[in-house]
Design a protein around this motif. Sequence first.
Motif, short mmCIF file in Angstrom:
data_model
loop_
_atom_site.label_atom_id
_atom_site.label_comp_id
_atom_site.label_asym_id
_atom_site.label_seq_id
_atom_site.Cartn_x
_atom_site.Cartn_y
_atom_site.Cartn_z
N ALA A 36 0.83 -1.21 0.00
CA ALA A 36 0.00 0.00 0.00
C ALA A 36 0.87 1.26 0.00
CB ALA A 36 -0.93 -0.01 1.20
N ILE A 37 1.93 1.23 0.78
CA ILE A 37 2.83 2.40 0.84
C ILE A 37 3.56 2.57 -0.49
CG2 ILE A 37 4.94 3.28 1.94
CD1 ILE A 37 3.71 2.20 4.59
N ALA A 48 7.14 12.80 -2.26
CA ALA A 48 6.14 12.79 -1.21
C ALA A 48 6.78 12.55 0.14
CB ALA A 48 5.09 11.71 -1.49
N SER A 49 6.28 13.23 1.15
CA SER A 49 6.78 13.01 2.51
C SER A 49 6.10 11.79 3.12
CB SER A 49 6.48 14.24 3.38
OG SER A 49 5.08 14.32 3.66
N ALA A 50 6.65 11.32 4.22
CA ALA A 50 6.03 10.20 4.93
C ALA A 50 4.63 10.59 5.38
CB ALA A 50 6.89 9.79 6.12
N TYR A 51 4.43 11.85 5.73
CA TYR A 51 3.11 12.33 6.15
C TYR A 51 2.11 12.29 4.99
CZ TYR A 51 5.17 13.66 10.57
OH TYR A 51 5.80 13.62 11.78
N ASP A 52 2.57 12.69 3.80
CA ASP A 52 1.71 12.61 2.61
C ASP A 52 1.28 11.16 2.36
OD1 ASP A 52 2.16 15.35 2.12
OD2 ASP A 52 3.83 14.93 0.74
N ILE A 53 2.24 10.26 2.43
CA ILE A 53 1.96 8.84 2.17
C ILE A 53 1.05 8.29 3.27
CG2 ILE A 53 3.00 6.54 1.96
CD1 ILE A 53 3.53 8.44 -0.43
N TYR A 71 7.68 5.96 7.76
CA TYR A 71 9.11 6.26 7.71
C TYR A 71 9.94 4.97 7.73
CZ TYR A 71 9.39 11.36 8.16
OH TYR A 71 9.33 12.70 7.93
N ARG A 72 9.59 4.04 8.62
CA ARG A 72 10.36 2.79 8.71
C ARG A 72 10.30 2.03 7.39
NH1 ARG A 72 8.40 2.90 13.96
NH2 ARG A 72 6.58 1.62 13.50
N ILE A 73 9.13 1.98 6.79
CA ILE A 73 8.99 1.26 5.52
C ILE A 73 9.72 2.00 4.40
CG2 ILE A 73 7.32 0.53 3.76
CD1 ILE A 73 5.43 -0.16 6.15
N ASN A 80 16.82 -0.83 0.08
CA ASN A 80 16.72 -1.91 -0.88
C ASN A 80 16.51 -1.42 -2.31
OD1 ASN A 80 16.81 -4.66 0.57
ND2 ASN A 80 15.62 -3.33 1.91
N ASN A 81 16.71 -0.14 -2.53
CA ASN A 81 16.72 0.44 -3.88
C ASN A 81 15.37 0.38 -4.60
OD1 ASN A 81 18.19 1.79 -5.90
ND2 ASN A 81 18.45 -0.09 -7.05
N ILE A 82 14.27 0.48 -3.84
CA ILE A 82 12.98 0.57 -4.52
C ILE A 82 12.34 1.94 -4.33
CG2 ILE A 82 12.61 -1.92 -4.50
CD1 ILE A 82 10.56 -1.56 -2.31
N ALA A 83 13.00 2.79 -3.54
CA ALA A 83 12.61 4.19 -3.41
C ALA A 83 13.89 5.00 -3.23
CB ALA A 83 11.67 4.40 -2.23
N MET A 84 13.78 6.29 -3.51
CA MET A 84 14.92 7.19 -3.36
C MET A 84 14.47 8.39 -2.53
SD MET A 84 16.36 6.99 -7.25
CE MET A 84 14.72 7.15 -7.94
N ARG A 85 15.38 8.90 -1.72
CA ARG A 85 15.07 10.05 -0.87
C ARG A 85 15.63 11.31 -1.51
NH1 ARG A 85 16.88 12.36 4.49
NH2 ARG A 85 14.94 13.24 5.26
#
Length: 154
Positions: A36-37, A48-53, A71-73, A80-85
């Motif tokens: 879902a995240i 998107a921020s963690a709050y947006d998500i 945030y933890r997710i 694990n290279n499936i999202a970037m900050r």
Amino acid sequence: MADHHHHQEPTGAKLADAARATLEAQNEQWTPMRAAIFDALAAEEKPASAYDIADTVSKARGKRVAPNSVYRILDLFVANNIAMRVESANAYIANAHPGCHHDCIFLVCRNCKQATHVDDDKVTGQVRTIAEQEGFRPERPVIEILGVCAKCAA
């Protein structure tokens, strides 16, 4: 392989399947909450921020999802290279190419907040080399260029 290249942003099930496969290859589970995240993150047009998500997933699930859990997710996704900050925005984007490892360069628009992801292994390799010459062990170069995108400049 070219030093500089762009990736097209795939969407939908193919992107989620690639993210899931990448995470599972690292012996991590693809739970319904993680799915879902990731889906909420991948649907965003801008970082998107963690709050947006958390808000998006909370609305979709009909119950509150804590930003700390998100945030933890997201941290797991980045590791694990499936999202970037995007550091300057304290926000995240889905990695459009989860199996592809590059140090990222982000072009961040001050006006519309859009972040364009560019890979340039030559530039990031030079940054790593400079750090190593200074006796520093680089983990992940973060290169962000703040400015105005072509759409906003027009």
